[in-house]
Design a protein around this motif. Structure first.
Motif, PDB file in Angstrom:
ATOM      1  N   ALA A 190     -14.672   5.806   3.577  1.00 32.39           N
ATOM      2  CA  ALA A 190     -13.326   5.962   3.018  1.00 32.39           C
ATOM      3  C   ALA A 190     -13.064   4.888   1.978  1.00 32.39           C
ATOM      4  O   ALA A 190     -12.460   5.147   0.929  1.00 32.39           O
ATOM      5  CB  ALA A 190     -12.273   5.893   4.129  1.00 32.39           C
ATOM      6  N   THR A 191     -13.536   3.674   2.243  1.00 31.53           N
ATOM      7  CA  THR A 191     -13.360   2.578   1.298  1.00 31.53           C
ATOM      8  C   THR A 191     -14.258   2.755   0.085  1.00 31.53           C
ATOM      9  O   THR A 191     -13.819   2.570  -1.059  1.00 31.53           O
ATOM     10  CB  THR A 191     -13.635   1.234   1.998  1.00 31.53           C
ATOM     11  N   SER A 192     -15.508   3.136   0.305  1.00 27.40           N
ATOM     12  CA  SER A 192     -16.400   3.309  -0.842  1.00 27.40           C
ATOM     13  C   SER A 192     -15.933   4.457  -1.730  1.00 27.40           C
ATOM     14  O   SER A 192     -16.011   4.362  -2.961  1.00 27.40           O
ATOM     15  CB  SER A 192     -17.853   3.512  -0.388  1.00 27.40           C
ATOM     16  N   ASP A 193     -15.401   5.537  -1.142  1.00 26.34           N
ATOM     17  CA  ASP A 193     -14.868   6.645  -1.936  1.00 26.34           C
ATOM     18  C   ASP A 193     -13.648   6.205  -2.743  1.00 26.34           C
ATOM     19  O   ASP A 193     -13.519   6.552  -3.922  1.00 26.34           O
ATOM     20  CB  ASP A 193     -14.490   7.826  -1.042  1.00 26.34           C
ATOM     21  N   ALA A 194     -12.741   5.460  -2.115  1.00 21.98           N
ATOM     22  CA  ALA A 194     -11.549   4.979  -2.831  1.00 21.98           C
ATOM     23  C   ALA A 194     -11.949   4.071  -3.986  1.00 21.98           C
ATOM     24  O   ALA A 194     -11.406   4.187  -5.093  1.00 21.98           O
ATOM     25  CB  ALA A 194     -10.619   4.248  -1.871  1.00 21.98           C
ATOM     26  N   SER A 195     -12.899   3.199  -3.763  1.00 22.21           N
ATOM     27  CA  SER A 195     -13.364   2.298  -4.819  1.00 22.21           C
ATOM     28  C   SER A 195     -13.985   3.082  -5.969  1.00 22.21           C
ATOM     29  O   SER A 195     -13.732   2.792  -7.150  1.00 22.21           O
ATOM     30  CB  SER A 195     -14.370   1.302  -4.248  1.00 22.21           C
ATOM     31  N   ARG A 196     -14.777   4.083  -5.625  1.00 21.54           N
ATOM     32  CA  ARG A 196     -15.415   4.908  -6.655  1.00 21.54           C
ATOM     33  C   ARG A 196     -14.354   5.607  -7.518  1.00 21.54           C
ATOM     34  O   ARG A 196     -14.448   5.646  -8.742  1.00 21.54           O
ATOM     35  CB  ARG A 196     -16.337   5.935  -6.006  1.00 21.54           C
ATOM     36  N   ILE A 197     -13.309   6.134  -6.884  1.00 21.11           N
ATOM     37  CA  ILE A 197     -12.231   6.802  -7.619  1.00 21.11           C
ATOM     38  C   ILE A 197     -11.546   5.814  -8.555  1.00 21.11           C
ATOM     39  O   ILE A 197     -11.305   6.105  -9.727  1.00 21.11           O
ATOM     40  CB  ILE A 197     -11.212   7.431  -6.646  1.00 21.11           C
ATOM     41  N   LEU A 198     -11.213   4.638  -8.038  1.00 18.97           N
ATOM     42  CA  LEU A 198     -10.535   3.631  -8.852  1.00 18.97           C
ATOM     43  C   LEU A 198     -11.393   3.212 -10.046  1.00 18.97           C
ATOM     44  O   LEU A 198     -10.910   3.130 -11.177  1.00 18.97           O
ATOM     45  CB  LEU A 198     -10.189   2.409  -8.006  1.00 18.97           C
ATOM     46  N   LYS A 199     -12.661   2.964  -9.806  1.00 13.76           N
ATOM     47  CA  LYS A 199     -13.546   2.543 -10.889  1.00 13.76           C
ATOM     48  C   LYS A 199     -13.721   3.641 -11.926  1.00 13.76           C
ATOM     49  O   LYS A 199     -13.814   3.360 -13.118  1.00 13.76           O
ATOM     50  CB  LYS A 199     -14.890   2.090 -10.322  1.00 13.76           C
ATOM     51  N   SER A 200     -13.729   4.902 -11.490  1.00 12.15           N
ATOM     52  CA  SER A 200     -13.859   6.008 -12.440  1.00 12.15           C
ATOM     53  C   SER A 200     -12.625   6.138 -13.328  1.00 12.15           C
ATOM     54  O   SER A 200     -12.689   6.724 -14.396  1.00 12.15           O
ATOM     55  CB  SER A 200     -14.125   7.326 -11.704  1.00 12.15           C
ATOM     56  N   CYS A 201     -11.502   5.582 -12.868  1.00 13.14           N
ATOM     57  CA  CYS A 201     -10.259   5.605 -13.648  1.00 13.14           C
ATOM     58  C   CYS A 201     -10.113   4.360 -14.518  1.00 13.14           C
ATOM     59  O   CYS A 201      -9.071   4.148 -15.126  1.00 13.14           O
ATOM     60  CB  CYS A 201      -9.051   5.705 -12.726  1.00 13.14           C
ATOM     61  N   GLY A 202     -11.129   3.513 -14.520  1.00 16.54           N
ATOM     62  CA  GLY A 202     -11.066   2.317 -15.347  1.00 16.54           C
ATOM     63  C   GLY A 202     -10.554   1.076 -14.655  1.00 16.54           C
ATOM     64  O   GLY A 202     -10.249   0.080 -15.308  1.00 16.54           O
ATOM     65  N   TYR A 219      -7.842   6.103   2.988  1.00 16.72           N
ATOM     66  CA  TYR A 219      -7.228   6.252   1.670  1.00 16.72           C
ATOM     67  C   TYR A 219      -7.043   7.698   1.232  1.00 16.72           C
ATOM     68  O   TYR A 219      -6.270   7.977   0.331  1.00 16.72           O
ATOM     69  CB  TYR A 219      -8.040   5.481   0.635  1.00 16.72           C
ATOM     70  N   ASP A 220      -7.734   8.643   1.866  1.00 17.84           N
ATOM     71  CA  ASP A 220      -7.574  10.073   1.585  1.00 17.84           C
ATOM     72  C   ASP A 220      -7.230  10.750   2.913  1.00 17.84           C
ATOM     73  O   ASP A 220      -8.095  10.931   3.771  1.00 17.84           O
ATOM     74  CB  ASP A 220      -8.860  10.642   0.983  1.00 17.84           C
ATOM     75  N   PHE A 223      -8.195  13.485   8.047  1.00 20.80           N
ATOM     76  CA  PHE A 223      -7.846  14.514   9.033  1.00 20.80           C
ATOM     77  C   PHE A 223      -9.096  15.297   9.437  1.00 20.80           C
ATOM     78  O   PHE A 223      -9.308  15.582  10.614  1.00 20.80           O
ATOM     79  CB  PHE A 223      -6.773  15.455   8.481  1.00 20.80           C
ATOM     80  N   ASP A 224      -9.955  15.634   8.451  1.00 20.84           N
ATOM     81  CA  ASP A 224     -11.208  16.335   8.754  1.00 20.84           C
ATOM     82  C   ASP A 224     -12.102  15.471   9.642  1.00 20.84           C
ATOM     83  O   ASP A 224     -12.744  15.975  10.568  1.00 20.84           O
ATOM     84  CB  ASP A 224     -11.955  16.701   7.470  1.00 20.84           C
ATOM     85  N   PHE A 225     -12.130  14.175   9.369  1.00 22.20           N
ATOM     86  CA  PHE A 225     -12.920  13.255  10.194  1.00 22.20           C
ATOM     87  C   PHE A 225     -12.393  13.242  11.623  1.00 22.20           C
ATOM     88  O   PHE A 225     -13.156  13.315  12.586  1.00 22.20           O
ATOM     89  CB  PHE A 225     -12.895  11.851   9.580  1.00 22.20           C
TER      90      PHE A 225
END
Length: 163
Positions: free
Chosen positions: A93-105, A20-21, A26-28
């Motif tokens: 990658a999934t847990s980071d994407a979920s965290r971003i989405l939840k932080s946006c409401g 998702y990022d 790419f760094d990975f």
């Protein structure tokens, strides 16, 4: 349908083992020594700014900001599925994407992490029509249908792809 935005939103969104990022992925890939042979770099424009433009999480974050500013945000129920043993795209990658989405409401973002499941396994479960990823997604969709039926009476709800 919102007149300001002529496209319609899907009823549900299911993400399967996604990078998702793009910049992070790419760094990975660089850490594994495969960044030069990966198609991600040329497809996503060879630069960090272009990686950001191609990143699903960052594009969605931009859209969410735009929707908030224009007063219209609808949340689509979302499920993100990832195998714990994924060596191609780490489950973080999934847990980071979920965290971003939840932080946006984004209140309705669910995550499922599957034991003993690699990157290709998730897709193979759907191709072979057998496996924990397929079972988890259909169980989640069934729960959503039941919840919707409970809210709307006995109306029949059909699931179909919008592709």
């Amino acid at each position: 349908m919102n007149n300001r935005y002529p496209w319609s939103l899907p009823d549900y969104f299911v993400g399967l083992s996604g990078p998702y990022d793009i910049s992070y992925h790419f760094d990975f890939e660089a850490g594994r020594g495969v960044e030069q042979i990966s198609p991600m770099k040329p497809i996503c424009g060879h630069s960090r700014p272009n990686f950001d433009k191609a990143s699903p999480a960052k594009r969605l974050l931009s859209r969410l900001t735009s929707f908030h500013e224009n007063g219209g945000l609808q949340h689509v129920p979302m499920l993100l599925v990832h195998g714990i043993e994924d060596a191609t795209v780490p489950f973080t990658a999934t847990s980071d994407a979920s965290r971003i989405l939840k932080s946006c409401g984004w209140n309705d973002c669910n995550e499922i992490y599957l034991d003993r499941t690699g990157h290709q396994d998730v897709i193979m479960h759907f191709i072979l029509q057998n496996g924990s990823a397929l079972d988890a997604v259909f169980h989640w969709l069934h729960e959503r249908q039941q919840k919707q039926i409970g809210q709307e009476g006995n109306r029949r709800i059909e699931l179909q792809s919008r592709l």
